[in-house]
Design an enzyme around this catalytic site. Structure first.
Site, short mmCIF file in Angstrom:
data_model
loop_
_atom_site.label_atom_id
_atom_site.label_comp_id
_atom_site.label_asym_id
_atom_site.label_seq_id
_atom_site.Cartn_x
_atom_site.Cartn_y
_atom_site.Cartn_z
N LYS A 178 0.83 -1.21 0.00
CA LYS A 178 0.00 0.00 0.00
C LYS A 178 0.87 1.26 0.00
O LYS A 178 0.43 2.32 -0.48
CB LYS A 178 -0.98 -0.01 1.18
N THR A 235 -3.58 5.83 3.70
CA THR A 235 -2.34 6.43 3.21
C THR A 235 -2.48 7.10 1.85
O THR A 235 -1.65 7.93 1.48
CB THR A 235 -1.20 5.39 3.15
#
Length: 313
Positions: A178, A235
């Site tokens: 990620k 994020t």
């Protein structure tokens, strides 16, 4: 259960604050001259229940040790200090793929400390939120279910809720991959391509994450949980993310503070090498690596991605 945290960066310090609500915690760092106010986590004073030390031997007395170290530094640290870490319960919080060995933290721990019990703590979390006592949910991955259950109860607090899984590979790959997609999302926003393009980047990036992780043995449902989709969402959408901020700087052509650890850069390089070895397509990750290395212009990268053959979703 006695607990030590190795790594006095922002995240390690935040975990020390959170876990001190349940009892005494030892926090180890190479440099601890800052006293109870760590400049890496401004505005937070460590409670009295946290013992701060730069003596690794003192910290390693604990039976459960959280490794809050950068992913690219973890392998060398484990090799150097295996004699005092082997046989312990070691919980990695690193989110990355080692660039030298192209493996995640659990494999590094297993190689250096073969008799250690291994777990991974990961998921959507910012150090400042944890330290301030804001509600946070994380994934605790441990292949041994009884050990995972013990750790889940030991490391959960009234505001830090841990969900348990035995899928260590899926949990650590979700946390690592990620970061690469967060850089890509930052690039999209920095370049002014808009929120629609960011949504597409997140979605196609998640597809890349899932393909690679499942090829390496992860369960697909793990990637849809906190350690995958949850962390990805956080994020890719918050400027608190160092990976997102780095990508945004790339997109705007601005310099980025070289002293700030951005795990996604090395992971993008590792992912690209791993994808070639596996014969797997990872176009977003590959472009992030090339952009971070200055090997391609933003215009050429976008042109390449948008001109890929049309296909079913």
């Amino acid at each position: 259960m006695t607990i030590s945290i190795l790594g006095a960066g922002a995240f390690g310090t935040a975990l020390a604050v959170a876990l001190s609500a349940k009892g005494k915690v030892t926090l180890w760092g190479r440099k601890t001259g800052w006293g109870r106010d760590n400049p890496r986590l401004p505005g937070i004073t460590l409670p009295d229940a946290v013992t701060i030390t730069d003596d690794l031997g003192t910290a390693a007395i604990a039976d459960t040790i959280l490794l809050a170290l950068p992913a690219q530094a973890l392998g060398a640290f484990l090799t150097e200090h295996a004699s005092v870490l082997d046989g312990k319960t070691l919980v990695s919080t690193a989110k990355g793929i080692d660039l030298t060995h192209l493996t995640g933290p659990s494999a590094l721990i297993s190689t250096a400390c073969p008799t250690a019990a291994i777990a991974v703590l990961t998921g959507p979390s910012f150090a400042a939120d944890i330290a301030r006592g804001l509600p946070t949910a994380l994934t605790l991955a441990c292949a041994e279910a009884p050990a995972g259950l013990r750790l889940q109860h030991a490391l959960s607090t009234p505001v830090l809720r841990l969900y348990r899984t035995t899928d260590v590979i899926g949990a650590e790959l979700g946390g690592a991959l990620k970061n690469v997609i967060a850089i890509a999302a930052g690039i999209v926003i920095g370049a002014g391509f808009g929120d629609s393009a960011r949504a597409a980047t997140i979605t196609r990036g998640f597809a890349e994450m899932t393909r690679m992780a499942t090829r390496l043995g992860a369960r697909p449902e793990t990637l849809t949980g906190l350690s995958g989709l949850g962390d990805l969402t956080l994020t890719c959408t918050s400027p608190q993310s160092r990976n997102f901020r780095f990508g945004r700087a790339l997109g705007t052509g601005q310099n980025f503070d070289a002293s700030t650890t951005v795990e996604g850069i090395a992971t993008a390089r590792a992912v690209s090498a791993l994808a070639v070895r596996m014969g797997e397509e990872m176009p977003i990750a590959a472009m992030v690596a090339r952009l971070a290395d200055g090997a391609v212009s933003l215009e050429k990268a976008m042109e390449h991605l948008m001109s890929r053959p049309l296909k079913e979703e």
